[in-house]
Design an enzyme around this catalytic site. Structure first.
Site, short mmCIF file in Angstrom:
data_model
loop_
_atom_site.label_atom_id
_atom_site.label_comp_id
_atom_site.label_asym_id
_atom_site.label_seq_id
_atom_site.Cartn_x
_atom_site.Cartn_y
_atom_site.Cartn_z
N ASP A 38 -40.63 11.34 12.04
CA ASP A 38 -41.18 12.31 12.98
C ASP A 38 -41.24 13.72 12.42
O ASP A 38 -41.85 14.60 13.04
CB ASP A 38 -40.32 12.32 14.26
CG ASP A 38 -40.48 11.00 15.01
OD1 ASP A 38 -39.48 10.30 15.19
OD2 ASP A 38 -41.64 10.67 15.36
N HIS B 112 -31.11 9.41 11.35
CA HIS B 112 -31.60 8.07 11.67
C HIS B 112 -30.41 7.12 11.73
O HIS B 112 -29.48 7.24 10.95
CB HIS B 112 -32.58 7.58 10.59
CG HIS B 112 -33.46 6.48 11.05
ND1 HIS B 112 -33.06 5.17 11.08
CD2 HIS B 112 -34.73 6.50 11.53
CE1 HIS B 112 -34.05 4.42 11.53
NE2 HIS B 112 -35.07 5.20 11.83
C1 SDX Z 1 -37.34 7.29 15.50
O1 SDX Z 1 -34.54 3.26 15.10
C2 SDX Z 1 -35.65 3.49 14.54
O2 SDX Z 1 -36.06 2.85 13.63
C3 SDX Z 1 -36.46 4.64 15.18
C4 SDX Z 1 -37.73 5.04 14.45
C5 SDX Z 1 -38.80 3.98 14.54
O3 SDX Z 1 -39.70 3.98 13.70
O4 SDX Z 1 -38.80 3.22 15.57
O5 SDX Z 1 -37.44 5.30 13.08
C6 SDX Z 1 -38.35 6.28 15.09
O6 SDX Z 1 -36.93 7.27 16.62
C7 SDX Z 1 -36.81 8.25 14.47
C8 SDX Z 1 -35.71 9.20 15.04
C9 SDX Z 1 -36.39 10.34 15.83
N1 SDX Z 1 -35.38 11.12 16.51
C10 SDX Z 1 -35.08 12.38 16.15
O7 SDX Z 1 -35.56 12.95 15.16
C11 SDX Z 1 -34.07 13.07 17.08
C12 SDX Z 1 -33.02 13.77 16.24
N2 SDX Z 1 -32.18 12.74 15.59
C13 SDX Z 1 -30.92 12.43 16.28
O8 SDX Z 1 -30.99 12.44 17.67
C14 SDX Z 1 -30.23 11.20 15.65
O9 SDX Z 1 -30.25 11.38 14.30
C15 SDX Z 1 -30.72 9.81 15.99
C16 SDX Z 1 -30.84 9.57 17.43
C17 SDX Z 1 -32.04 9.56 15.33
C18 SDX Z 1 -29.71 8.82 15.40
O10 SDX Z 1 -28.55 9.05 16.09
P1 SDX Z 1 -27.22 8.24 15.74
O11 SDX Z 1 -27.43 7.15 14.78
O12 SDX Z 1 -26.58 7.91 17.05
O13 SDX Z 1 -26.39 9.33 14.96
P2 SDX Z 1 -25.14 10.04 15.50
O14 SDX Z 1 -25.45 10.65 16.83
O15 SDX Z 1 -24.00 9.10 15.42
O16 SDX Z 1 -24.98 11.23 14.43
C19 SDX Z 1 -23.90 11.27 13.52
C20 SDX Z 1 -23.59 12.76 13.37
C21 SDX Z 1 -23.17 13.42 14.70
O17 SDX Z 1 -22.37 14.56 14.37
P3 SDX Z 1 -20.72 14.39 14.43
O18 SDX Z 1 -20.40 13.87 15.82
O19 SDX Z 1 -20.37 13.43 13.32
O20 SDX Z 1 -20.21 15.80 14.20
O21 SDX Z 1 -24.77 13.47 12.96
C22 SDX Z 1 -25.14 14.41 13.97
C23 SDX Z 1 -24.46 13.96 15.24
O22 SDX Z 1 -24.27 15.08 16.10
N3 SDX Z 1 -26.61 14.33 14.05
C24 SDX Z 1 -27.40 15.39 14.19
C25 SDX Z 1 -28.72 14.88 14.18
N4 SDX Z 1 -28.68 13.55 14.04
C26 SDX Z 1 -27.37 13.21 13.98
N5 SDX Z 1 -27.11 16.71 14.32
C27 SDX Z 1 -28.18 17.53 14.43
N6 SDX Z 1 -29.47 17.11 14.41
C28 SDX Z 1 -29.76 15.82 14.30
N7 SDX Z 1 -31.05 15.41 14.28
#
Ligand code: SDX
Length: 425
Positions: free
Chosen positions: A360, A303
């Site tokens: 989710d 998140h």
């Molecule tokens: C919702 O914003 C809100 O409030 C949204 C929400 C709401 O109520 O409206 O809460 C609802 O959308 C919840 C999120 C649902 N999405 C998912 O579950 C999809 C999976 N999650 C990721 O796509 C991600 O965590 C996000 C999109 C939710 C957040 O992405 P960020 O803040 O851009 O995080 P990031 O990409 O900078 O991640 C930091 C690191 C990265 O690795 P490195 O580059 O440091 O090696 O963490 C990794 C990312 O690759 N990472 C994940 C991951 N989430 C982050 N790796 C694997 N699986 C994941 N889910």
């Protein structure tokens, strides 16, 4: 003495006022930055940018706090219900008994869809994407509603109730249309969630039995999704609303933003991820290895704001056992979800990146247990989020903010002249 921050830009030293929120959040006001320094800020995903002031929802991502108008989500989940939380978000306070009654009456009175409106559904193919249909039908609803909340507070209250009620009915009709089932008219005597379930699952001409454990479970799902400050879809609603576009147009745009698999569409991806593991495609351990090799995402984890447990995920995790037991459903996907969570929470790859379950991760398990098909999960997220979008749209409208128009850092070609076709390579 007003707090300021001083920014040294080349020879210049610029003071910018600091704005402080009621929970101590600090932001420095850069509204004069470009005029005074020629600089803009650069923050592509806006993770460091406060786009507005808001009094609706507060999140503390480090502590895992979520509060609506100051009330913790844990108390609302335990003591309130979706319609009361919708009122709290939109009108800024918990309703009195009379206010609640009037709001419920407005919802009941606005549940039905215009017969001509239903004809639009007939034009969709049965395999239409439910979120495409939802966004289209919300805008279609505005074709049948000349006011769409452009008037006074009373007109806004009516339009808000109309949109919340019709989004629920449209959601049920989308399910019926995609399953080639006849539409079931809303029953204005039924409460919001029971009405939705009856429109989804009843057989015309038969008595549909509403089970309290099912309506309670779905009410909790809607309540937990009701608002979440400036997430992607809410920011979209605000962006569209800032051009003075009407409430329906702004919320229809919010539906499109929510559709994405990184946002509201994640609840569908979670179930598909669990299903791959369940069907023996790979073990939970193997899936997590794929995640660490960056081949797949661990959907339902991570998140932008929560760097601790999403409090909604905690509530849903706790309730999933109870709901499935009450409904008499044993779902192996829940066991897989719990295993994935347990493995991830002790794996440094996830711990170091502060990746925890979000809303989710468990919501789909509960929706599946009450019979909601996976392709409708994000539609239900939108039904739950509608009061939050409406509240945020109204807060912005009442502040009469300027149209949103971000700047950019241009990286394209510098000035060049037009080349006649005979000279092009
Ligand atoms: C919702 O914003 C809100 O409030 C949204 C929400 C709401 O109520 O409206 O809460 C609802 O959308 C919840 C999120 C649902 N999405 C998912 O579950 C999809 C999976 N999650 C990721 O796509 C991600 O965590 C996000 C999109 C939710 C957040 O992405 P960020 O803040 O851009 O995080 P990031 O990409 O900078 O991640 C930091 C690191 C990265 O690795 P490195 O580059 O440091 O090696 O963490 C990794 C990312 O690759 N990472 C994940 C991951 N989430 C982050 N790796 C694997 N699986 C994941 N889910």
């Amino acid at each position: 003495m007003a707090r300021v921050v001083t920014l040294n830009v080349g020879e210049k030293s610029v003071e910018m006022p600091v704005t402080e929120g009621t929970e101590g959040e600090l932001g420095f006001d850069i509204t004069k930055l470009r005029a005074e320094t020629g600089y803009v800020t650069y923050d592509p995903a806006l993770g460091n940018t406060g786009a507005c002031k808001s009094a609706i929802t507060f999140i503390d991502g480090d502590k895992g706090y979520l509060r609506h108008r100051g009330i913790p989500i844990e108390q609302l989940a335990e003591k309130s219900d979706f319609i009361e939380v919708a009122y709290l978000l939109i009108f800024g306070k918990l309703p009195t008994a009379d206010e609640r009654k009037k709001f419920s009456q407005r919802l009941g009175a606005n549940a039905a869809l215009d017969p001509a409106f239903k004809k639009v559904f007939e034009s969709f193919p049965h395999d239409a994407a439910p979120m495409a249909a939802l966004s289209a039908m919300i805008n279609t609803a505005s074709c049948f509603d000349s006011t769409v909340a452009d008037g006074d507070d009373e007109q806004f209250a009516e339009a808000a109730a109309r949109l919340i009620s019709k989004t629920r009915t449209i959601g049920a009709y989308i399910y019926r249309m995609t399953n080639k089932l006849p539409y079931v008219e809303p029953d204005p005597k039924l409460p919001y969630v029971a009405n939705f379930l009856r429109m989804m699952f009843s057989t015309p001409g038969t008595q549909y039995e509403v089970h309290k454990e099912v309506t309670d479970a779905l009410d909790l799902i809607f309540l937990l999704h009701a608002d979440h400050e400036q997430n992607c879809s809410t920011s979209t609603v605000r962006m569209v609303g800032s051009s003075k576009a009407n409430l329906y147009a702004s919320c229809a745009a919010g539906v499109c933003a929510l559709w994405g698999p990184l946002h509201g569409g994640a609840n569908v991806e979670v179930l598909e991820m669990l299903d791959v593991i369940h069907k023996g495609g790979m073990t939970a351990e193997q899936y997590l290895e794929q995640v660490k090799e960056k081949k797949v995402l661990l959907y339902g984890f991570g998140h932008r704001v929560y760097k601790n447990f999403d409090p909604r995920a905690k509530i849903l995790k706790e309730s999933s056992d109870k709901v499935l037991a009450k409904i008499g459903v044993k779902d192996p996907l829940l066991d897989i979800a719990r295993k994935l969570e347990a493995l991830a929470l002790k794996d440094s790859y996830f711990v170091d990146r502060k990746l925890y379950p979000n809303v989710d991760f468990y919501s789909g398990i509960i929706m599946k247990a009450i019979g909601i098909p996976v392709n409708m999960f994000t539609v239900l997220f939108a039904i739950g989020r509608m009061p939050g979008w409406i509240a945020q749209w109204k807060e912005q409208r009442d502040e009469n903010v300027r149209i949103a128009r971000p700047r950019q850092i241009y990286t394209g070609p510098t000035k060049s002249d037009y080349l006649p076709v005979e000279k092009r390579k």
